[in-house]
Design an enzyme around this catalytic site. Structure first.
Site, mmCIF file in Angstrom:
data_model
loop_
_atom_site.group_PDB
_atom_site.id
_atom_site.type_symbol
_atom_site.label_atom_id
_atom_site.label_comp_id
_atom_site.label_asym_id
_atom_site.label_seq_id
_atom_site.Cartn_x
_atom_site.Cartn_y
_atom_site.Cartn_z
ATOM 1 N N ASP A 11 0.859 -1.195 0.000
ATOM 2 C CA ASP A 11 0.000 0.000 0.000
ATOM 3 C C ASP A 11 0.892 1.241 0.000
ATOM 4 O O ASP A 11 2.074 1.166 0.336
ATOM 5 C CB ASP A 11 -0.912 0.018 1.234
ATOM 6 N N SER A 12 0.292 2.372 -0.345
ATOM 7 C CA SER A 12 1.048 3.627 -0.314
ATOM 8 C C SER A 12 1.442 3.996 1.128
ATOM 9 O O SER A 12 2.389 4.741 1.329
ATOM 10 C CB SER A 12 0.207 4.746 -0.920
ATOM 11 N N CYS A 74 -4.284 -1.394 -2.259
ATOM 12 C CA CYS A 74 -4.431 0.050 -2.449
ATOM 13 C C CYS A 74 -5.292 0.223 -3.695
ATOM 14 O O CYS A 74 -4.929 -0.270 -4.774
ATOM 15 C CB CYS A 74 -3.060 0.668 -2.658
ATOM 16 N N GLU A 159 -3.678 9.744 7.744
ATOM 17 C CA GLU A 159 -2.231 9.558 7.934
ATOM 18 C C GLU A 159 -1.712 10.456 9.067
ATOM 19 O O GLU A 159 -0.784 10.110 9.765
ATOM 20 C CB GLU A 159 -1.473 9.847 6.626
ATOM 21 N N CYS A 192 -11.237 2.823 -0.682
ATOM 22 C CA CYS A 192 -9.863 3.206 -0.342
ATOM 23 C C CYS A 192 -9.546 2.463 0.943
ATOM 24 O O CYS A 192 -10.341 2.484 1.889
ATOM 25 C CB CYS A 192 -9.758 4.710 -0.121
ATOM 26 N N HIS A 194 -7.644 3.025 3.259
ATOM 27 C CA HIS A 194 -7.494 3.853 4.464
ATOM 28 C C HIS A 194 -8.832 4.079 5.184
ATOM 29 O O HIS A 194 -8.855 4.313 6.390
ATOM 30 C CB HIS A 194 -6.951 5.245 4.107
HETATM 31 N N1 DGL Z 1 -5.073 3.445 0.613
HETATM 32 C C1 DGL Z 1 -4.955 3.753 -0.748
HETATM 33 C C2 DGL Z 1 -6.204 3.466 -1.569
HETATM 34 O O1 DGL Z 1 -6.847 2.508 -1.292
HETATM 35 C C3 DGL Z 1 -4.225 4.959 -1.181
HETATM 36 C C4 DGL Z 1 -4.453 6.213 -0.530
HETATM 37 C C5 DGL Z 1 -3.483 7.205 -1.056
HETATM 38 O O2 DGL Z 1 -2.282 6.944 -0.989
HETATM 39 O O3 DGL Z 1 -3.924 8.242 -1.566
HETATM 40 O O4 DGL Z 1 -6.534 4.130 -2.495
#
Ligand code: DGL
Length: 273
Positions: A11-12, A74, A159, A192, A194
């Site tokens: 993931d990022s 991600c 974050e 997402c 997150h």
């Molecule tokens: N958690 C990631 C997603 O599902 C990326 C969020 C990001 O880095 O902008 O898109």
């Protein structure tokens, strides 16, 4: 001793931990490497070319680290880079390895979950502008209407742990209201990885009858099914139940955020590209 064959989870940043958590709950026997590119997160507002380049770099590194199976946990990276990696890099060079994403498993199920046949997508700007959810949902469920809302401030709020503040709540409510105003939505996908971290706050601003879908469990179940159908790959994976965390940022930052979020001690190592 033979080297371990891990499952790589990428993931990022910390968002993919929501997927890792569910995968490890369902499939605790395997060995995992989690890679968070925290130094370059968020990916959601970056261009197609940049997300593709960063994701390919991560995939190559995880292959070098003996991950023959990688889950890109991600949505942004799955939306912008996965297909190209599967169709070019993997096809030409790495036929014995596999890279999976998080969008396909979610969209296969989505249409069955909605009675109004109107589904809302909450995602990063990158995921929304790629239109991947709309295209994939309509492949399986052509009659479903897909409404999308980009939430560019949510990942930075998560974050930086600023979500449960007056400012954070303002932006949570704002994107939820904007999405709900677009149609008769009864099902929303948190597109997402997150966002499950703020799931309870999102629910506060939604009518009770709207169901909110997180991907972690769905992706974990699909992975289990994938491994059952691909025994040649499953047989290669070692089963010692280990987990290693790698981050491209300061490990103590990663450990603090991740431990809070997972509710257990996390000790990561710094990874240089
Ligand atoms: N958690 C990631 C997603 O599902 C990326 C969020 C990001 O880095 O902008 O898109």
């Amino acid at each position: 001793m033979l080297p371990k064959k891990h499952i790589g989870i990428f993931d990022s940043g910390i968002g993919g931990l929501t997927v890792l958590k569910e995968i490890r709950e369902l499939l605790p026997q395997y060995d995992y490497i989690y890679l968070g590119d925290n130094a370059r997160a968020p990916y959601g507002t970056r261009s197609f070319e940049v997300v593709h380049e960063y994701t390919l770099q991560a995939v190559k590194r995880l292959f070098e680290l003996d991950c023959d199976l990688i889950v890109i946990a991600c949505n942004t990276a799955s939306a912008k880079a996965l297909r190209q990696i599967q169709q070019t890099y993997l096809k030409d060079w790495e036929s014995e390895k596999r890279v999976l994403g998080v969008i396909r498993p979610t969209t296969e199920l989505a249409g069955e979950l909605s009675s109004t046949k109107e589904i809302g997508i909450l995602g990063t700007s990158g995921t929304v502008s790629s239109n991947s959810y709309q295209v994939e949902i309509n492949k399986f469920h052509p009659a479903v209407k897909v409404h999308q809302q980009a939430c560019p401030l949510w990942v930075p709020l998560i974050e930086n742990q600023e979500y449960d503040t007056e400012g954070g709540r303002y932006f949570i409510k704002r994107y939820v209201d904007e999405l709900m105003a677009t149609g008769n939505i009864d099902t929303i996908i948190l597109a997402c990885t997150h966002y499950p971290i703020i799931e309870d706050l999102i629910k506060e601003y939604l009518p009770k009858e709207v169901q909110l879908i997180s991907q972690g469990k769905i992706v974990a179940e699909r992975l289990q099914n994938y491994l059952e159908r691909h025994q040649w790959l499953e047989n290669k994976l070692t089963k010692k139940g280990s987990i290693h965390y790698l981050t491209t940022e300061n490990p103590s930052l990663f450990d603090e955020k991740s431990s809070l979020f997972l509710g257990q001690e996390v000790q990561s190592e710094l990874m240089h590209w």
